[in-house]
Motif scaffolding. Structure first.
Motif, PDB file in Angstrom:
ATOM      1  N   THR A 105      36.534   2.401  -9.380  1.00 58.41           N
ATOM      2  CA  THR A 105      36.686   1.278  -8.451  1.00 58.41           C
ATOM      3  C   THR A 105      35.326   0.668  -8.132  1.00 58.41           C
ATOM      4  OG1 THR A 105      38.618   2.346  -7.461  1.00 58.41           O
ATOM      5  CG2 THR A 105      37.573   0.590  -6.194  1.00 58.41           C
ATOM      6  N   ALA A 106      34.326   1.517  -7.934  1.00 60.91           N
ATOM      7  CA  ALA A 106      32.981   1.031  -7.633  1.00 60.91           C
ATOM      8  C   ALA A 106      32.245   0.577  -8.883  1.00 60.91           C
ATOM      9  CB  ALA A 106      32.187   2.128  -6.925  1.00 60.91           C
ATOM     10  N   SER A 107      32.664   1.055 -10.042  1.00 63.27           N
ATOM     11  CA  SER A 107      31.942   0.763 -11.282  1.00 63.27           C
ATOM     12  C   SER A 107      32.366  -0.555 -11.914  1.00 63.27           C
ATOM     13  CB  SER A 107      32.155   1.899 -12.283  1.00 63.27           C
ATOM     14  OG  SER A 107      31.711   3.116 -11.737  1.00 63.27           O
ATOM     15  N   PHE A 108      33.622  -0.951 -11.721  1.00 67.48           N
ATOM     16  CA  PHE A 108      34.083  -2.249 -12.215  1.00 67.48           C
ATOM     17  C   PHE A 108      33.737  -3.346 -11.218  1.00 67.48           C
ATOM     18  CE2 PHE A 108      37.168   0.148 -14.910  1.00 67.48           C
ATOM     19  CZ  PHE A 108      36.833  -0.432 -16.121  1.00 67.48           C
ATOM     20  N   ASN A 109      33.422  -4.537 -11.728  1.00 67.93           N
ATOM     21  CA  ASN A 109      33.181  -5.697 -10.876  1.00 67.93           C
ATOM     22  C   ASN A 109      34.539  -6.295 -10.488  1.00 67.93           C
ATOM     23  OD1 ASN A 109      32.571  -8.295  -9.829  1.00 67.93           O
ATOM     24  ND2 ASN A 109      30.668  -8.347 -10.994  1.00 67.93           N
ATOM     25  N   PRO A 110      34.857  -6.360  -9.189  1.00 69.00           N
ATOM     26  CA  PRO A 110      36.181  -6.845  -8.779  1.00 69.00           C
ATOM     27  C   PRO A 110      36.405  -8.332  -9.065  1.00 69.00           C
ATOM     28  CG  PRO A 110      34.761  -6.557  -6.867  1.00 69.00           C
ATOM     29  CD  PRO A 110      34.026  -5.978  -8.033  1.00 69.00           C
ATOM     30  N   ALA A 111      35.345  -9.064  -9.369  1.00 70.73           N
ATOM     31  CA  ALA A 111      35.461 -10.513  -9.579  1.00 70.73           C
ATOM     32  C   ALA A 111      35.816 -10.874 -11.015  1.00 70.73           C
ATOM     33  CB  ALA A 111      34.158 -11.206  -9.180  1.00 70.73           C
ATOM     34  N   TYR A 112      35.828  -9.908 -11.920  1.00 68.18           N
ATOM     35  CA  TYR A 112      36.116 -10.176 -13.321  1.00 68.18           C
ATOM     36  C   TYR A 112      37.292  -9.318 -13.787  1.00 68.18           C
ATOM     37  CZ  TYR A 112      31.583 -12.502 -13.413  1.00 68.18           C
ATOM     38  OH  TYR A 112      30.530 -13.344 -13.152  1.00 68.18           O
ATOM     39  N   THR A 113      38.021  -9.821 -14.769  1.00 64.12           N
ATOM     40  CA  THR A 113      39.158  -9.068 -15.297  1.00 64.12           C
ATOM     41  C   THR A 113      38.664  -7.874 -16.115  1.00 64.12           C
ATOM     42  OG1 THR A 113      39.278 -10.321 -17.372  1.00 64.12           O
ATOM     43  CG2 THR A 113      40.517 -11.199 -15.462  1.00 64.12           C
ATOM     44  N   ILE A 114      39.589  -6.959 -16.344  1.00 66.23           N
ATOM     45  CA  ILE A 114      39.283  -5.797 -17.175  1.00 66.23           C
ATOM     46  C   ILE A 114      38.830  -6.253 -18.568  1.00 66.23           C
ATOM     47  CG2 ILE A 114      40.309  -3.815 -18.355  1.00 66.23           C
ATOM     48  CD1 ILE A 114      39.779  -3.270 -15.425  1.00 66.23           C
ATOM     49  N   GLY A 115      39.544  -7.230 -19.124  1.00 65.49           N
ATOM     50  CA  GLY A 115      39.216  -7.724 -20.449  1.00 65.49           C
ATOM     51  C   GLY A 115      37.820  -8.311 -20.521  1.00 65.49           C
ATOM     52  N   GLU A 116      37.448  -9.119 -19.523  1.00 64.80           N
ATOM     53  CA  GLU A 116      36.124  -9.735 -19.520  1.00 64.80           C
ATOM     54  C   GLU A 116      35.027  -8.670 -19.495  1.00 64.80           C
ATOM     55  OE1 GLU A 116      36.921 -13.975 -17.204  1.00 64.80           O
ATOM     56  OE2 GLU A 116      36.715 -12.114 -16.035  1.00 64.80           O
ATOM     57  N   GLN A 117      35.262  -7.605 -18.747  1.00 64.53           N
ATOM     58  CA  GLN A 117      34.222  -6.580 -18.604  1.00 64.53           C
ATOM     59  C   GLN A 117      34.114  -5.703 -19.848  1.00 64.53           C
ATOM     60  OE1 GLN A 117      33.756  -4.990 -14.451  1.00 64.53           O
ATOM     61  NE2 GLN A 117      35.654  -6.121 -14.105  1.00 64.53           N
ATOM     62  N   LEU A 118      35.231  -5.373 -20.468  1.00 63.65           N
ATOM     63  CA  LEU A 118      35.185  -4.615 -21.712  1.00 63.65           C
ATOM     64  C   LEU A 118      34.560  -5.455 -22.826  1.00 63.65           C
ATOM     65  CD1 LEU A 118      37.068  -2.658 -20.150  1.00 63.65           C
ATOM     66  CD2 LEU A 118      38.359  -2.372 -22.268  1.00 63.65           C
ATOM     67  N   GLU A 119      34.973  -6.709 -22.924  1.00 65.51           N
ATOM     68  CA  GLU A 119      34.457  -7.574 -23.982  1.00 65.51           C
ATOM     69  C   GLU A 119      32.957  -7.817 -23.831  1.00 65.51           C
ATOM     70  OE1 GLU A 119      36.888 -11.051 -23.770  1.00 65.51           O
ATOM     71  OE2 GLU A 119      38.745  -9.906 -24.097  1.00 65.51           O
ATOM     72  N   GLU A 120      32.475  -7.892 -22.600  1.00 64.41           N
ATOM     73  CA  GLU A 120      31.058  -8.150 -22.369  1.00 64.41           C
ATOM     74  C   GLU A 120      30.181  -7.041 -22.951  1.00 64.41           C
ATOM     75  OE1 GLU A 120      27.619 -10.009 -21.296  1.00 64.41           O
ATOM     76  OE2 GLU A 120      29.659 -10.813 -21.301  1.00 64.41           O
ATOM     77  N   VAL A 121      30.646  -5.788 -22.848  1.00 63.44           N
ATOM     78  CA  VAL A 121      29.897  -4.663 -23.415  1.00 63.44           C
ATOM     79  C   VAL A 121      29.761  -4.842 -24.929  1.00 63.44           C
ATOM     80  CG1 VAL A 121      29.896  -2.177 -23.809  1.00 63.44           C
ATOM     81  CG2 VAL A 121      30.644  -3.083 -21.597  1.00 63.44           C
ATOM     82  N   HIS A 122      30.857  -5.207 -25.570  1.00 61.47           N
ATOM     83  CA  HIS A 122      30.863  -5.385 -27.027  1.00 61.47           C
ATOM     84  C   HIS A 122      29.985  -6.573 -27.433  1.00 61.47           C
ATOM     85  CE1 HIS A 122      32.680  -5.762 -31.101  1.00 61.47           C
ATOM     86  NE2 HIS A 122      32.901  -4.469 -30.950  1.00 61.47           N
ATOM     87  N   LEU A 123      30.075  -7.657 -26.696  1.00 63.17           N
ATOM     88  CA  LEU A 123      29.280  -8.845 -27.009  1.00 63.17           C
ATOM     89  C   LEU A 123      27.789  -8.576 -26.833  1.00 63.17           C
ATOM     90  CD1 LEU A 123      31.498 -11.530 -25.230  1.00 63.17           C
ATOM     91  CD2 LEU A 123      31.166 -11.298 -27.698  1.00 63.17           C
ATOM     92  N   ARG A 124      27.455  -7.805 -25.797  1.00 66.85           N
ATOM     93  CA  ARG A 124      26.036  -7.525 -25.501  1.00 66.85           C
ATOM     94  C   ARG A 124      25.392  -6.659 -26.573  1.00 66.85           C
ATOM     95  NH1 ARG A 124      21.719  -5.706 -25.414  1.00 66.85           N
ATOM     96  NH2 ARG A 124      20.307  -5.233 -23.674  1.00 66.85           N
ATOM     97  N   HIS A 125      26.119  -5.641 -27.043  1.00 63.84           N
ATOM     98  CA  HIS A 125      25.495  -4.658 -27.919  1.00 63.84           C
ATOM     99  C   HIS A 125      25.855  -4.811 -29.395  1.00 63.84           C
ATOM    100  CE1 HIS A 125      23.752  -2.314 -24.677  1.00 63.84           C
ATOM    101  NE2 HIS A 125      24.912  -2.310 -24.048  1.00 63.84           N
ATOM    102  N   CYS A 126      27.060  -5.252 -29.690  1.00 66.04           N
ATOM    103  CA  CYS A 126      27.514  -5.240 -31.080  1.00 66.04           C
ATOM    104  C   CYS A 126      27.283  -6.560 -31.802  1.00 66.04           C
ATOM    105  CB  CYS A 126      28.999  -4.869 -31.139  1.00 66.04           C
ATOM    106  SG  CYS A 126      29.319  -3.209 -30.480  1.00 66.04           S
ATOM    107  N   LYS A 127      26.906  -7.595 -31.039  1.00 71.05           N
ATOM    108  CA  LYS A 127      26.527  -8.884 -31.627  1.00 71.05           C
ATOM    109  C   LYS A 127      27.639  -9.491 -32.488  1.00 71.05           C
ATOM    110  CE  LYS A 127      22.502  -7.938 -29.870  1.00 71.05           C
ATOM    111  NZ  LYS A 127      22.135  -8.476 -28.544  1.00 71.05           N
TER     112      LYS A 127
END
Length: 335
Positions: A105-127
């Motif tokens: 609950t504290a680790s996820f940003n409440p202002a963004y969807t689950i999908g946006e947060q998972l996808e951001e990790v992939h976009l940041r690192h996997c190019k």
């Protein structure tokens, strides 16, 4: 089934971490050495304040401001983590090393969807593109047992139950196919049924992907269910270290035995009785004793324990203990 070969992916030698405090510097971790192997789960177990989470944060380079970290060696897959800048550690975290935090609950940003947060990790690192990131997110949510994974991407963290949030957190940690995953008390806030489900998911994924997993927990029941190797910590030190079978079959440190005795057992005749406890309190990390840090709580302590430092010594192949009276415990076991 043959055990996977032990390949040391993470190696820590003589780690020390000091934290700032009003009463002086806290010696949160002292002389810690351990290794995490590919395809195996290492559990770090102990009471609150034993240094488990600080050890994990040391690996990730996420220590609080003012903390001091030093070690003879701290390497991951041949990379010297002590030599990394903040920027280079950002490239390792979430990419090569994933982390599952205690409170999703504290680790996820409440202002963004689950999908946006998972996808951001992939976009940041996997190019890769967003379409690839979205497909990876759906696949992982399905792997962790998330019902209707495609629809879950559009939901916000507060719309998921605790168990589903934790599954989403596991998926996030695995988005870039890391070699090492650190799970810090990943089931503490969950009820027993959901806890078992999440642990099963984590264990299955670890075996499928050949991950090295470091599991931080205070629950020896969890350790027995998922761990291959165990390091028992007390007041910043490892007091016992072995494979999981040896630890449960023949615990050699009084603290380990105390932890095991506190586990409720069905059919033990303890109904209506008080559960066993370990007397006293964890040692003050700003004013540590000269001798064994557990001596004040130990029924077997003598003057040698109280006056002289105690080293971690081998008592059997792959089994080490920090106790000069360990032989007396073993003798009592076989008496």
């Amino acid at each position: 089934m043959a055990q996977p070969e032990k390949v040391s992916l993470l190696v820590i030698e003589d780690l020390h971490v000091d934290l700032p405090a009003r009463s002086g510097r806290l010696q949160a971790v002292r002389g810690l050495s351990l290794a995490a192997a590919a395809g195996r789960t290492l559990a770090i177990v102990g009471e609150s304040g034993s240094g488990k989470s600080i050890t994990a944060l040391s690996i990730m380079g996420l220590l609080p401001k003012g903390a001091q970290r030093r070690a003879r060696r701290l390497t991951f897959d041949g990379i010297d983590l002590l030599a990394q800048t903040d920027r280079s550690m950002e490239d390792i975290r979430g990419n090569r090393i994933g982390m599952i935090f205690q409170d999703p609950t504290a680790s996820f940003n409440p202002a963004y969807t689950i999908g946006e947060q998972l996808e951001e990790v992939h976009l940041r690192h996997c190019k890769k593109g967003r379409q690839d990131a979205r497909k990876r997110a759906i696949d992982l949510l399905e792997q962790v047992g998330m019902p209707a994974p495609r629809e879950r991407l559009a939901q916000y963290p507060f719309e998921l139950s605790g168990g589903l949030r934790q599954r989403a957190m596991i998926a996030m940690a695995l988005m870039c196919e890391p070699a090492l995953v650190i799970a810090d008390e990943p089931t503490t806030a969950l009820d027993v049924t959901i806890q078992a489900q999440v642990l099963r998911v984590l264990r299955d994924l670890q075996r499928q992907m050949g991950l090295a997993v470091i599991l931080i927990t205070h629950d020896l029941g969890v350790v027995s269910a998922v761990a291959d190797d165990v390091a028992v910590m007390y007041a910043g030190e490892i007091v016992e270290q072995s494979d999981v079978d040896a630890l449960f079959a023949s615990p050699q440190h009084p603290y380990t035995r105390g932890l095991l005795s506190c586990i409720p057992r069905i059919g033990s005749g303890q109904m209506g009785q008080r559960l066993p406890t370990i007397r006293g309190h964890v040692a003050n990390l700003s004013r540590l004793p000269d001798g064994c840090v557990f001596a004040a709580r130990c029924d077997m302590a003598d003057d040698r324990c109280r006056k002289h430092p105690v080293e971690l010594e081998s008592v059997a192949p792959g089994h080490a203990v920090r106790c000069i009276n360990a032989h007396l415990l073993e003798a009592n076991t076989h008496a």
